[in-house]
Design an enzyme around this catalytic site. Structure first.
Site, short mmCIF file in Angstrom:
data_model
loop_
_atom_site.label_atom_id
_atom_site.label_comp_id
_atom_site.label_asym_id
_atom_site.label_seq_id
_atom_site.Cartn_x
_atom_site.Cartn_y
_atom_site.Cartn_z
N PRO A 18 54.97 123.32 88.28
CA PRO A 18 53.63 122.95 87.90
C PRO A 18 52.78 122.08 88.87
O PRO A 18 51.49 122.12 88.99
CB PRO A 18 53.96 122.09 86.52
CG PRO A 18 55.04 122.64 86.15
CD PRO A 18 56.01 122.93 87.35
N TYR A 19 53.60 121.33 89.51
CA TYR A 19 52.88 120.36 90.67
C TYR A 19 52.23 121.30 91.87
O TYR A 19 51.28 120.99 92.15
CB TYR A 19 53.91 119.61 91.13
CG TYR A 19 53.38 118.36 92.19
CD1 TYR A 19 52.50 117.57 92.02
CD2 TYR A 19 53.80 118.84 93.53
CE1 TYR A 19 51.95 116.68 93.15
CE2 TYR A 19 53.14 118.19 94.40
CZ TYR A 19 52.50 117.18 94.33
OH TYR A 19 51.84 116.30 95.33
N VAL A 20 53.00 122.09 92.31
CA VAL A 20 52.75 123.21 93.28
C VAL A 20 51.43 124.05 92.85
O VAL A 20 50.74 124.05 93.58
CB VAL A 20 53.75 124.03 93.63
CG1 VAL A 20 53.34 125.22 94.74
CG2 VAL A 20 55.16 123.42 93.86
N LYS A 40 48.31 121.63 92.93
CA LYS A 40 47.81 121.36 94.16
C LYS A 40 47.26 122.65 94.72
O LYS A 40 46.36 122.60 95.55
CB LYS A 40 49.07 120.95 95.27
CG LYS A 40 49.70 119.54 94.77
CD LYS A 40 48.54 118.29 94.68
CE LYS A 40 48.39 117.97 95.87
NZ LYS A 40 47.76 116.45 95.92
#
Lengths: 216, 216
Positions: free
Chosen positions: B130-132, B135
């Protein structure tokens, strides 16, 4: 016209596949996550394909082979974590859009949330805002492609029996709409090319779906 | 050149404001969430402005008034929920990009994650993906603007003392980099217009930062 229904096993998806199968000029290819979900669709005479929105774009493109349109009615649902909001509602939607390009499928119908504008993200409660944001970015991604898109923004979804009477416009007053009627609105949009390149809100109202869609 | 540092109170942000203040041709405007965070920056002689990435775009645009460049070093951090991943790492970043347009600030430096490609989202663990993805979409949004952007993709961040020796290129072998050196890379990028319209990965290496940045 053969239509890949992404999220076929969801509540709108099941109504949609039923309506497509009842329509002489349409046929459904139900994209499901598990083989165990196939029997419902096979009983409707619909083709099925097993694929998951968390797989890569190529897997979704393979599922889209041989169809003329894609309808995205998938959603992570209210009971999953916010990780799935990013990975399904945003990234799964974007991968499906990219898969449409790879598979050469021009027609794409996205079922969005009622209001996915920048202002709506800001106004949403902290628990709902991530979902609105995910749908906002998915819609934005689709609008920046050259696909023949329609983005449908339904009001608050209910499980009531469909009335086949709606109000549809760029902006309508917030109201409810049965999931069954959302499925009917999708079918009407597939059958009306005037909906290409458009997005509209839709709630229960006074017009026939066919007429409401025709003046978008 | 006056630079709005968004996420000034983060670990990279504090190094960055220090380095900017030490540089005769640069001055920092530290965007902080709470007035209590101001003293660190005031002690460095830096201007501060209180604004929050969860506020609307206009609030961020107001914070950006009178600056010549914006550096986005904010991050929701590893201890917040995935809702903040959407609302800060994605939506906060996009609002900052939109705020730059409103405020008429052309130069924008984004601190991204090491690899934010579509393939990286797919390869990431389910907890990191989810973070990737967040970003990835923030970077994509920035690249589709006409801002003078630079997107910096640092390797695994450490709190080690900076060495001021790095390797930088479109793709470099995955490695560590001290946060202090990321701050130095940002300053070097602000001072080198060749970095405009570029994105690069950066890790600890053998070249001086100035030389490594110059051949991007």
């Amino acid at each position: 016209m053969k239509i890949l229904v992404v999220g076929a096993n969801g509540q709108i998806g099941r109504h949609l596949v039923s309506f497509i199968q009842e329509n002489d000029s349409l046929e459904a290819k139900a994209m499901i996550r598990k083989q165990e979900q196939a029997s419902f669709f096979e009983n409707l005479g619909a083709e099925t394909v097993v694929a998951d929105l968390e797989q890569d774009t190529e897997a979704i493109a393979k599922a889209a082979e041989g169809v003329d349109a894609i309808v995205f009615v998938a959603g992570s649902g209210p009971h999953t974590g916010k990780d799935k909001t990013i990975m399904v509602d945003l990234d799964g939607a974007v991968k499906t859009v990219e898969a449409a390009k790879i598979a050469g499928v021009k027609r794409f119908i996205m079922i969005s949330s009622f209001d996915t504008t920048r202002a709506a993200i800001q106004d949403a409660s902290s628990s709902f805002a991530p979902y609105v944001a995910a749908k906002h970015y998915a819609d934005e991604w689709l609008k920046r492609t050259d696909l023949d898109y329609t983005i449908i923004h339904p009001g608050r979804l209910t499980n009531d029996k469909g009335t086949k009477k709606v109000e549809a416009a760029t902006e309508v007053e917030r109201n409810e709409i049965p999931r069954e009627d959302v499925a009917s609105v999708i079918v009407a949009s597939l059958e009306n090319e005037k909906t290409i390149g458009k997005e509209f809100q839709v709630v229960t109202g006074a017009k026939s779906i066919k007429d409401a869609i025709d003046i978008i």
